[in-house]
Write an enzyme that holds these catalytic residues in place. Sequence first.
Site, PDB file in Angstrom:
ATOM      1  N   SER A   1       0.626 -10.299   1.634  1.00 57.34           N
ATOM      2  CA  SER A   1       0.941 -10.938   2.803  1.00 57.34           C
ATOM      3  C   SER A   1       1.222 -12.472   3.088  1.00 57.34           C
ATOM      4  CB  SER A   1      -0.056  -9.776   3.854  1.00 57.34           C
ATOM      5  OG  SER A   1      -1.230  -9.348   2.438  1.00 57.34           O
TER       6      SER A   1
ATOM      7  N   HIS B   1       0.761  -1.339  -0.123  1.00 57.14           N
ATOM      8  CA  HIS B   1      -0.200   0.106  -0.363  1.00 57.14           C
ATOM      9  C   HIS B   1       0.747   1.129   0.177  1.00 57.14           C
ATOM     10  CE1 HIS B   1      -2.909  -3.107   2.353  1.00 57.14           C
ATOM     11  NE2 HIS B   1      -3.400  -2.535   1.281  1.00 57.14           N
TER      12      HIS B   1
END
Length: 281
Positions: A183, A34
């Site tokens: 992730s 992000h």
Amino acid sequence: MKTVRTKAELKAALAGLSGTRALVMTMGALHEGHLSLVREAAKAADNVCVSIYVNPLQFAPGEDYESYPRRLGADLALLEQHNVALVYAPLDEDIYPRTPLVRIDPGPVARILEGKTRPTHFAGVLQIVHKVISLVQPQKAFFGQKDAQQLALIRTMAADLDLPVEICSVPIRREASGLALSSRNAYLSAEEKKAAETLSQSLFAARSGAAAGLGADAAVERIKAALAANPLIETDYVHAVDPDTFLILDGEKQVHGRALLVLAARVGSTRLIDNLEVDFR
Ligand code: PAF
């Protein structure tokens, strides 16, 4: 950095910003991926606006909507350090005062590949992306190339519905081995991680093959064979798709020019995706 929770607060905060705006949309639980979007957005506009919202419409019953990580405090602390002008973290009742009756139909691309097992997912994604773009009115909106099918559908929506925004993509970030950052990599054992490296390596090998004249169908078969050779990998799909529309190209027609090689595979119990743009002669 200002944080707003309602459309009215957003409108007032936007009126106080001068200059251009770039939007980064997230569902929170922010990580390096992000932040790379935020950094690119900061280069492209005077003000970066970040949205944080776990959008219920893109989760099907039985998926992880309830358990999806929500850490607004930590996310805001992180964004404070990254030159963000405005965070829009809408409240459920404000963004969806009732279940929307008018829905976006994302078309056939939403039902293939990632959409095959999640048939309502992309419609939900496009609904929130359209809403937040309409509310924030950015000149540019940034999305990651990792979720290539989502990116293609957002581009198609922006083009087909004439949204006054430029959709920008940020390249996949990779480890030195080539493994795409995710992730989910945290779930991999050392042995599984080694196996997972085969995913990107097979894509890069196919790209070298294409440079030497390998066709798209043969490239897809080579990737499938490389994945099948590793007992820890269970392939879901491998395809060459049109990089703009995401329609499947291999097996359909001769591919000349740019194509995106896309794959999804389970390594152990972890499902991973990756993609690479390749030029077929
Ligand atoms: O990629 C995501 O995190 C989400 O699908 C998005 C674009 C923020 C919409 O909820």
